[in-house]
Enzyme design. Structure first.
Site, PDB file in Angstrom:
ATOM      1  CE  LYS A 188      -3.692  -2.520   2.241  1.00  0.00           C
ATOM      2  NZ  LYS A 188      -4.220  -3.019   3.500  1.00  0.00           N
ATOM      3  CD  GLN A 205      -3.152  -4.626   6.692  1.00  0.00           C
ATOM      4  OE1 GLN A 205      -3.052  -3.696   5.901  1.00  0.00           O
ATOM      5  NE2 GLN A 205      -3.804  -5.725   6.391  1.00  0.00           N
ATOM      6  CG  ASP A 223      -9.954  -0.521   4.383  1.00  0.00           C
ATOM      7  OD1 ASP A 223      -9.647  -0.804   3.211  1.00  0.00           O
ATOM      8  OD2 ASP A 223      -9.309  -0.911   5.374  1.00  0.00           O
TER       9      ASP A 223
END
Ligand code: NAP
Length: 302
Positions: free
Chosen positions: A54, A98, A121
């Protein structure tokens, strides 16, 4: 008939180039770039490799990126305080925590603490609700489903009026993609059926599908004879079915298989995603798209 291969690796490159160009334009005009922070707790090797990808991608696009690594024993209160710090940080447009988090931390509590306007997200209940309402309410569609829809659209598959069957009803893939495909609007307007383990006749439903999205996590679940000739088949499944030695690196790597019997299915489908190299590369790509969108919302450009 041999299906058109829907290559996520190629679509990814097209989208990332578009994002990069837009980032450069915004920087020139407004003097700002998208800011993405990834919060990593502990040293889970899989999490480290996801976060690294990422960060690398964000860097390549000219984003401001912060990798905030915290030790495994950080308290829930301290992690919540960290999220709050980034919620208030004007230079940050996207916050990603995460997963998985250590057992002593309530994941839900942490995810729900992210400002919904920085939840790139798309898992915050507010964004799930926005997705359900559809249209202009939608801010951040979750990344894997957003990638799936993008692949369908960029392949030129007609979605309006299409029978779309989704195998799987998870919160991260099945439910959101089903919801997105049934919305009123471009790249949607489909007639959607969602099937799962309690569905009586999986085969009959799959056979009707003009667009078949399979996200079950069961290797080879969908048999070639279940596929309607000419259908668009999106195989989300990533299943480790063994190991092999990589020709490139000489190291052991996993043998991955999708939920669809690819070799035979490609002779029947009109278009199909391979595994690996299909849906996989789209998730991080759409995270970048969402982070750029977040900045554009802030600047009033969307
Ligand atoms: P999940 O949470 O385990 O959900 C799987 C869904 O499939 C469930 O709704 C389950 O039904 C259904 N299912 C399982 N076996 C079935 C069967 N035999 N017949 C009918 N339905 C069945 O999985 P997920 O997180 O959605 O992930 C699905 C797959 O996609 C996995 O292989 C995962 O690794 C992959 N994935 C890939 C990406 C990516 O490429 N970027 C991202 C996310 C996930 P019930 O609800 O009835 O149990």
């Amino acid at each position: 008939m041999t299906a058109k291969l829907i290559k996520g690796t190629e679509i990814r490159e097209d989208i990332l180039e578009e994002v990069k160009a837009e980032v450069a334009q915004i920087k020139e005009k407004h003097g700002v770039v998208p800011g993405l922070v990834t919060i990593l707790v502990g040293e889970n090797p899989a999490s480290i490799s996801y976060v690294t990808l990422k960060i690398k991608t964000a860097n390549r696009l000219g984003f401001k990126e912060i990798q905030d690594t915290q030790s495994e024993d950080i308290s829930e209160a301290d992690l919540l305080a960290l999220v709050d710090k980034y919620n208030k940080d004007e230079a940050i447009n996207g916050i990603l925590v995460q997963l998985p988090l250590p057992k002593h931390i309530d994941e839900k509590k942490v995810l729900n603490a992210i400002d919904p306007d920085k939840d790139v997200d798309g898992f915050h209940p507010v964004n799930v609700g926005r997705l359900m309402i559809g249209g202009k309410e939608v801010k951040f569609p979750p990344c894997t489903p957003a990638g799936i829809q993008e692949m369908i659209v960029r392949t030129g598959v007609e979605t309006s009026g299409a029978e779309c069957v989704v195998v799987g009803r998870s919160n991260i893939v099945g439910k959101p993609i089903a919801n997105m495909m049934l919305q009123k609007g471009d790249g949607a307007n489909a007639t959607v059926t969602v099937v799962h383990t309690r569905t009586k006749d999986l085969e009959a439903h799959c056979k009707r599908a003009d667009i078949l999205v399979v996200a079950a996590g069961v290797p080879g679940l969908v048999k070639p004879q279940w596929i309607k000739p000419g259908a668009c088949v999106i195989d989300v499944g990533v299943n480790r079915v063994g190991e092999k030695i990589s020709e490139k690196t000489g190291k052991k790597i996993a043998i991955l298989k999708g939920d669809v019997d690819f070799d035979e299915a490609k002779e029947i489908a009109g278009s199909i995603t391979p595994v690996p190299g299909g849906v996989g590369p789209m998730t991080v790509t759409m995270l970048m798209v969402n982070t750029l969108k977040s900045l554009k919302f802030k600047l009033g450009l969307m």
